[in-house]
Design an enzyme around this catalytic site. Structure first.
Site: not given
Ligand code: GLA
Length: 395
Positions: A75, A132-133, A136-138, A170, A182, A232
């Site tokens: 990455s 981490g914002s 939804s990068s993951s 996930e 997401d 969460y």
């Protein structure tokens, strides 16, 4: 930050691929977006509605098949980690595997669905979603991986399946009990449109976002949020308990089945005050989402904005997932002339806010909110004027 074009991003990742993996023979380039949710927060695991859209920022990928069963990951966002090696015969979550748990989880999930991945791959990623914002990068990495697997091996799965497979991985590989929002928003994204999704049955409708003289501005708190170590999963189980309590007095499938009036009628079945607040948020937020989409259809952007503001207040006081960083961004936004609506977006506990801001007020928005945030919190926020983009593509 000036956003690079897809063409520039493709060139960057292919050059890096050649540098890291030797050459670009047989490599294909891909993109999957990030997402922002306009309204309908913490409703997707309660059988309610959500209203997210895909962004033109997201995750770029370059991949090629291998002749053995090896997996080599790299990455550009975590270049200090170098190449991370694994194998199709070792698809187990591991803390030290870091971000590669996301693509590995999706490969594992395809296997669980009966799709056999015949060979390994070299996979490079480069995301331009702030990590981490809460954009939804993951999930973007998950959908991208599924999209690449389908493209490489011809698996007979729809984009909606890619979303479900991403969520499954996930939940079951990465241990976060997230809902479907997401992955669905990313896999099913459509330029210029948000997706009005009923998570009770996955029926959906695309709604054009016509803001005319306004734009969507994302303010990033720079307070990192990791879903796994956040509250969460705790919120989710509080809602499940509240639902079970309500089900002792009325036959519903999810909190999203209730109107506000019905909730007020049945809420005494919930035996704990905190759980009453959590369930109240889930019910009222779902109804707000339905009303917000109606408002948009009637071209009433002002009402849409007011419902966004009400959403934040509910997330702040009833759901308690905001925190001083997100509250500061939103409260400062509300003070600026030209702000139509502003709220936290995503899971909360850090991450981003989403605001609708009149185009001619954007500069003063960024200046005023940025200054007040830095004074109060001690470090800077970042601002992104975003566009709504399509789902995953081959570049
Ligand atoms: C995270 C989860 C989603 C959704 C939101 C809150 O983004 O991944 O499924 O629950 O939080 O609305």
């Amino acid at each position: 930050m000036a956003e690079k074009t897809a063409k520039e991003m493709k060139e960057i990742i292919l050059n890096k691929f050649a540098e890291v993996f030797g050459d670009t023979e047989g490599v294909k380039a891909y993109f999957a977006p990030g997402r922002v949710n306009m309204i309908g927060e913490h409703t997707d695991y309660n059988g309610g509605h959500v209203f997210p859209c895909a962004l033109t920022i997201g995750t770029y990928g370059a991949a090629r098949k291998r002749e053995d069963r090896k997996l080599r990951f790299y990455s550009m966002n975590f270049s200090h980690l170098g190449i991370i090696e694994s194998s199709l015969d070792d698809l187990k979550p591991a803390k030290e595997a870091g971000w590669t748990n996301y693509p590995k989880g999706v490969m594992w999930a395809f296997g669980e669905r009966g799709y056999e991945i015949p060979c390994g791959m070299d996979l490079m990623l480069n995301g331009n979603i702030p990590n981490g914002s809460g954009l939804s990068s993951s999930a973007s990495v998950e959908v991208l991986t599924g999209f690449i697997l389908r493209d490489f091996f011809g698996f007979d799965v729809s984009n909606q399946d890619l979303a479900l497979i991403g969520q499954f991985s996930e939940n079951n590989f990465n241990g976060v009990n997230c809902g479907i929002m997401d992955q669905f928003a990313i896999a099913m994204g459509k330029e210029g449109h948000a997706i009005f999704l009923d998570t009770a049955d996955l029926s959906y409708e695309y709604a054009p976002i016509k803001l005319e003289n306004a734009k969507i501005v994302i303010s990033c708190s720079n307070k990192k949020r990791g879903l796994g170590d956040s509250k969460y999963n705790e919120r989710r189980s509080e809602c499940e308990t509240a639902l079970a309590e309500i089900q002792t007095v009325v036959g519903i499938n999810g909190l999203g089945d209730l109107t506000e009036e019905q909730f007020e009628q049945y809420k005494s079945a919930i035996k704990d005050e905190v759980r009453v607040k959590r369930a109240k948020h889930a019910v009222y937020e779902n109804r707000r989402t339905v009303k917000a989409v109606e408002a948009l259809k009637n071209n009433d952007v002002e009402l849409f904005g007011k419902l966004m503001n009400a959403s934040h207040i509910s997330l702040q006081y009833d759901y308690e997932v905001t925190g001083i960083e997100l509250d500061t961004l939103v409260e400062e936004a509300w003070k600026v002339d030209g702000v139509i609506g502003s709220r936290m977006t995503g899971a909360g506990f850090g991450g981003c806010t989403v605001s609708i801001v009149k185009t001619d007020a954007i500069d003063s928005f960024i200046e005023k909110v940025g200054k007040a945030y830095k004074e109060k919190i001690g470090y800077a926020a970042d601002f992104y004027v975003v566009e709504i983009g399509d789902g995953p593509v081959v570049l």
